[in-house]
Structures are given as structure tokens and as C-alpha cells.
Write a protein that holds these residues in place. Structure first.
Motif, PDB file in Angstrom:
ATOM      1  N   MET A   1      21.044 -49.348 -63.084  1.00 55.46           N
ATOM      2  CA  MET A   1      22.165 -48.997 -64.029  1.00 55.46           C
ATOM      3  C   MET A   1      23.434 -48.310 -63.417  1.00 55.46           C
ATOM      4  O   MET A   1      23.104 -47.566 -62.461  1.00 55.46           O
ATOM      5  CB  MET A   1      21.449 -48.226 -65.072  1.00 55.46           C
ATOM      6  N   PHE A   2      24.442 -48.672 -63.943  1.00 53.33           N
ATOM      7  CA  PHE A   2      25.634 -48.096 -63.490  1.00 53.33           C
ATOM      8  C   PHE A   2      26.245 -47.143 -64.631  1.00 53.33           C
ATOM      9  O   PHE A   2      26.120 -47.157 -65.420  1.00 53.33           O
ATOM     10  CB  PHE A   2      26.716 -48.985 -62.930  1.00 53.33           C
ATOM     11  N   LEU A   3      26.761 -46.105 -63.957  1.00 51.74           N
ATOM     12  CA  LEU A   3      27.668 -45.100 -64.766  1.00 51.74           C
ATOM     13  C   LEU A   3      28.331 -45.728 -66.040  1.00 51.74           C
ATOM     14  O   LEU A   3      28.422 -45.228 -66.979  1.00 51.74           O
ATOM     15  CB  LEU A   3      28.605 -44.288 -64.130  1.00 51.74           C
ATOM     16  N   LYS A   4      29.200 -46.696 -65.793  1.00 53.54           N
ATOM     17  CA  LYS A   4      30.172 -47.495 -66.917  1.00 53.54           C
ATOM     18  C   LYS A   4      29.000 -47.995 -67.977  1.00 53.54           C
ATOM     19  O   LYS A   4      29.644 -48.112 -69.121  1.00 53.54           O
ATOM     20  CB  LYS A   4      30.649 -48.392 -66.269  1.00 53.54           C
ATOM     21  N   LEU A   6      26.617 -46.223 -69.492  1.00 50.33           N
ATOM     22  CA  LEU A   6      26.157 -45.267 -70.563  1.00 50.33           C
ATOM     23  C   LEU A   6      27.071 -44.982 -71.471  1.00 50.33           C
ATOM     24  O   LEU A   6      28.416 -44.679 -71.325  1.00 50.33           O
ATOM     25  CB  LEU A   6      25.624 -44.114 -69.789  1.00 50.33           C
ATOM     26  N   PRO A   7      26.653 -44.432 -72.783  1.00 53.26           N
ATOM     27  CA  PRO A   7      27.489 -44.127 -73.453  1.00 53.26           C
ATOM     28  C   PRO A   7      27.791 -42.783 -73.679  1.00 53.26           C
ATOM     29  O   PRO A   7      27.088 -41.828 -73.011  1.00 53.26           O
ATOM     30  CB  PRO A   7      26.858 -44.496 -74.993  1.00 53.26           C
ATOM     31  N   VAL A   8      28.793 -42.043 -74.390  1.00 53.90           N
ATOM     32  CA  VAL A   8      28.969 -40.705 -74.247  1.00 53.90           C
ATOM     33  C   VAL A   8      27.643 -39.801 -75.017  1.00 53.90           C
ATOM     34  O   VAL A   8      27.016 -40.291 -75.874  1.00 53.90           O
ATOM     35  CB  VAL A   8      30.187 -40.658 -75.617  1.00 53.90           C
ATOM     36  N   GLY A   9      27.578 -38.735 -74.399  1.00 56.79           N
ATOM     37  CA  GLY A   9      26.478 -37.986 -74.785  1.00 56.79           C
ATOM     38  C   GLY A   9      25.407 -38.275 -74.051  1.00 56.79           C
ATOM     39  O   GLY A   9      24.413 -37.464 -73.956  1.00 56.79           O
ATOM     40  N   SER A  10      25.113 -39.197 -73.154  1.00 54.05           N
ATOM     41  CA  SER A  10      24.090 -39.627 -72.428  1.00 54.05           C
ATOM     42  C   SER A  10      23.981 -38.583 -71.087  1.00 54.05           C
ATOM     43  O   SER A  10      25.164 -38.304 -70.480  1.00 54.05           O
ATOM     44  CB  SER A  10      24.012 -41.092 -71.681  1.00 54.05           C
ATOM     45  N   LYS A  11      22.689 -38.248 -70.773  1.00 56.90           N
ATOM     46  CA  LYS A  11      22.410 -37.621 -69.599  1.00 56.90           C
ATOM     47  C   LYS A  11      21.641 -38.579 -68.602  1.00 56.90           C
ATOM     48  O   LYS A  11      21.098 -39.493 -68.949  1.00 56.90           O
ATOM     49  CB  LYS A  11      21.660 -36.394 -69.858  1.00 56.90           C
ATOM     50  N   GLY A  12      22.095 -38.274 -67.176  1.00 48.58           N
ATOM     51  CA  GLY A  12      21.571 -39.113 -66.216  1.00 48.58           C
ATOM     52  C   GLY A  12      21.492 -38.349 -64.898  1.00 48.58           C
ATOM     53  O   GLY A  12      21.904 -37.282 -64.720  1.00 48.58           O
ATOM     54  N   LYS A  13      21.092 -39.022 -63.868  1.00 50.11           N
ATOM     55  CA  LYS A  13      21.085 -38.441 -62.535  1.00 50.11           C
ATOM     56  C   LYS A  13      21.582 -39.794 -61.603  1.00 50.11           C
ATOM     57  O   LYS A  13      21.229 -40.640 -61.847  1.00 50.11           O
ATOM     58  CB  LYS A  13      19.528 -38.174 -62.025  1.00 50.11           C
ATOM     59  N   ILE A  14      22.278 -39.089 -60.688  1.00 49.15           N
ATOM     60  CA  ILE A  14      22.952 -39.907 -59.696  1.00 49.15           C
ATOM     61  C   ILE A  14      21.810 -40.549 -58.835  1.00 49.15           C
ATOM     62  O   ILE A  14      21.222 -39.652 -58.047  1.00 49.15           O
ATOM     63  CB  ILE A  14      24.155 -39.296 -58.826  1.00 49.15           C
ATOM     64  N   ILE A  15      21.821 -41.749 -58.669  1.00 46.50           N
ATOM     65  CA  ILE A  15      20.832 -42.352 -57.480  1.00 46.50           C
ATOM     66  C   ILE A  15      21.408 -42.477 -56.211  1.00 46.50           C
ATOM     67  O   ILE A  15      20.777 -42.477 -55.388  1.00 46.50           O
ATOM     68  CB  ILE A  15      20.131 -43.498 -58.137  1.00 46.50           C
ATOM     69  N   GLY A  16      22.721 -43.138 -56.521  1.00 46.13           N
ATOM     70  CA  GLY A  16      23.394 -43.574 -54.986  1.00 46.13           C
ATOM     71  C   GLY A  16      24.881 -44.184 -55.457  1.00 46.13           C
ATOM     72  O   GLY A  16      25.213 -44.274 -56.557  1.00 46.13           O
ATOM     73  N   PHE A  17      25.443 -44.585 -54.260  1.00 40.54           N
ATOM     74  CA  PHE A  17      26.665 -45.332 -54.581  1.00 40.54           C
ATOM     75  C   PHE A  17      26.673 -46.983 -53.741  1.00 40.54           C
ATOM     76  O   PHE A  17      26.009 -46.825 -52.752  1.00 40.54           O
ATOM     77  CB  PHE A  17      27.824 -44.681 -53.812  1.00 40.54           C
ATOM     78  N   GLY A  18      27.429 -47.645 -54.450  1.00 34.51           N
ATOM     79  CA  GLY A  18      27.642 -49.031 -53.725  1.00 34.51           C
ATOM     80  C   GLY A  18      28.257 -48.677 -52.353  1.00 34.51           C
ATOM     81  O   GLY A  18      28.852 -47.785 -51.957  1.00 34.51           O
ATOM     82  N   LYS A  19      28.060 -49.613 -51.314  1.00 30.82           N
ATOM     83  CA  LYS A  19      28.658 -49.689 -50.241  1.00 30.82           C
ATOM     84  C   LYS A  19      30.278 -50.023 -50.072  1.00 30.82           C
ATOM     85  O   LYS A  19      30.740 -49.862 -48.991  1.00 30.82           O
ATOM     86  CB  LYS A  19      27.722 -50.629 -49.213  1.00 30.82           C
ATOM     87  N   GLU A  20      30.664 -50.556 -51.149  1.00 33.86           N
ATOM     88  CA  GLU A  20      32.032 -50.993 -51.244  1.00 33.86           C
ATOM     89  C   GLU A  20      32.873 -49.625 -51.376  1.00 33.86           C
ATOM     90  O   GLU A  20      32.375 -48.723 -52.156  1.00 33.86           O
ATOM     91  CB  GLU A  20      32.432 -51.906 -52.443  1.00 33.86           C
ATOM     92  N   HIS A  21      34.184 -49.673 -51.077  1.00 33.76           N
ATOM     93  CA  HIS A  21      35.136 -48.552 -51.242  1.00 33.76           C
ATOM     94  C   HIS A  21      34.696 -47.164 -50.814  1.00 33.76           C
ATOM     95  O   HIS A  21      34.345 -46.339 -51.761  1.00 33.76           O
ATOM     96  CB  HIS A  21      35.381 -48.547 -52.913  1.00 33.76           C
ATOM     97  N   MET A  66      28.795 -46.209 -58.935  1.00 32.90           N
ATOM     98  CA  MET A  66      27.775 -45.196 -58.998  1.00 32.90           C
ATOM     99  C   MET A  66      26.469 -45.526 -59.582  1.00 32.90           C
ATOM    100  O   MET A  66      26.606 -45.849 -60.925  1.00 32.90           O
ATOM    101  CB  MET A  66      28.369 -43.996 -59.844  1.00 32.90           C
ATOM    102  N   GLU A  67      25.692 -45.635 -58.727  1.00 33.36           N
ATOM    103  CA  GLU A  67      24.215 -45.913 -59.654  1.00 33.36           C
ATOM    104  C   GLU A  67      23.749 -44.949 -60.164  1.00 33.36           C
ATOM    105  O   GLU A  67      23.525 -43.756 -59.304  1.00 33.36           O
ATOM    106  CB  GLU A  67      23.318 -46.456 -58.603  1.00 33.36           C
ATOM    107  N   VAL A  68      23.086 -45.059 -61.380  1.00 29.15           N
ATOM    108  CA  VAL A  68      22.311 -43.819 -61.977  1.00 29.15           C
ATOM    109  C   VAL A  68      21.222 -44.121 -62.759  1.00 29.15           C
ATOM    110  O   VAL A  68      20.933 -45.361 -62.860  1.00 29.15           O
ATOM    111  CB  VAL A  68      23.417 -43.181 -63.221  1.00 29.15           C
ATOM    112  N   GLU A  69      20.698 -43.238 -63.051  1.00 30.99           N
ATOM    113  CA  GLU A  69      19.135 -43.153 -63.816  1.00 30.99           C
ATOM    114  C   GLU A  69      19.439 -42.339 -65.216  1.00 30.99           C
ATOM    115  O   GLU A  69      19.696 -41.144 -65.191  1.00 30.99           O
ATOM    116  CB  GLU A  69      18.038 -42.765 -63.061  1.00 30.99           C
ATOM    117  N   LYS A  70      19.218 -43.091 -66.303  1.00 30.60           N
ATOM    118  CA  LYS A  70      19.405 -42.559 -67.600  1.00 30.60           C
ATOM    119  C   LYS A  70      18.160 -41.386 -67.774  1.00 30.60           C
ATOM    120  O   LYS A  70      17.061 -41.658 -67.396  1.00 30.60           O
ATOM    121  CB  LYS A  70      19.358 -43.455 -68.687  1.00 30.60           C
ATOM    122  N   LEU A  71      18.341 -40.263 -68.077  1.00 31.89           N
ATOM    123  CA  LEU A  71      17.273 -39.161 -68.348  1.00 31.89           C
ATOM    124  C   LEU A  71      16.956 -39.249 -69.855  1.00 31.89           C
ATOM    125  O   LEU A  71      17.668 -39.531 -70.926  1.00 31.89           O
ATOM    126  CB  LEU A  71      17.532 -37.985 -68.019  1.00 31.89           C
TER     127      LEU A  71
END
Length: 71
Positions: A1-4, A6-21, A66-71
Motif C-alpha cells: 500500500m502507498f501513502l497516496k 490513505l484517506p484523511v484521518g488514517s494512521k499508518g507506519k512507513i515501511i520503506g520507499f521505492g528505488k526510483e527518485h 512511500m510504502e506504508v502499512e495502515k494501522l
């Protein structure tokens, strides 16, 4: 799952980042958005997250890396 996905109010944890950019990845890490850090989505346009008590505005391009995990 990516940050984009998630809706407003969601909480999450950053898992990692793509290799691009690597400049986006470097900017986010310098602002405290490191893997393992929890965050809350505060606003969508632009995407704004609260990380470690600070607010970070994230571009859509960055949010697609930004790869994330929803909490």
C-alpha cells in the motif's frame, strides 16, 4: 500500500520507499519520515502527514514512492 491510498484521518507506519527518485527519498528521510515511523494523514491536497510531532507536505510523486502499512 502507498501513502497516496490513505484517506484523511488514517494512521499508518512507513515501511520503506521505492528505488526510483532517490532525491525524494533523501528529502523525506531528512524530514523524519524514516522506515518504522508512525504517522497520521492530516490533509490530502497537498498530502500532509504528521510525523514525530511535525507536519510534512508530501508531493503526489513522493506519496507514490512511500510504502506504508495502515494501522
Amino acid at each position: 500500500m502507498f501513502l497516496k491510498e490513505l484517506p484523511v484521518g488514517s494512521k499508518g507506519k512507513i515501511i520503506g520507499f521505492g528505488k526510483e527518485h532517490p532525491e525524494y527519498r533523501r528529502r523525506l528521510v531528512m524530514l523524519g519520515a524514516t522506515p518504522g515511523t508512525t504517522f497520521e494523514v492530516v490533509r490530502i491536497a497537498p498530502i500532509e502527514i504528521r510525523v514525530r510531532g511535525s507536519f510534512i507536505s508530501v508531493r503526489r510523486d513522493e506519496a507514490m514512492l512511500m510504502e506504508v502499512e495502515k494501522l
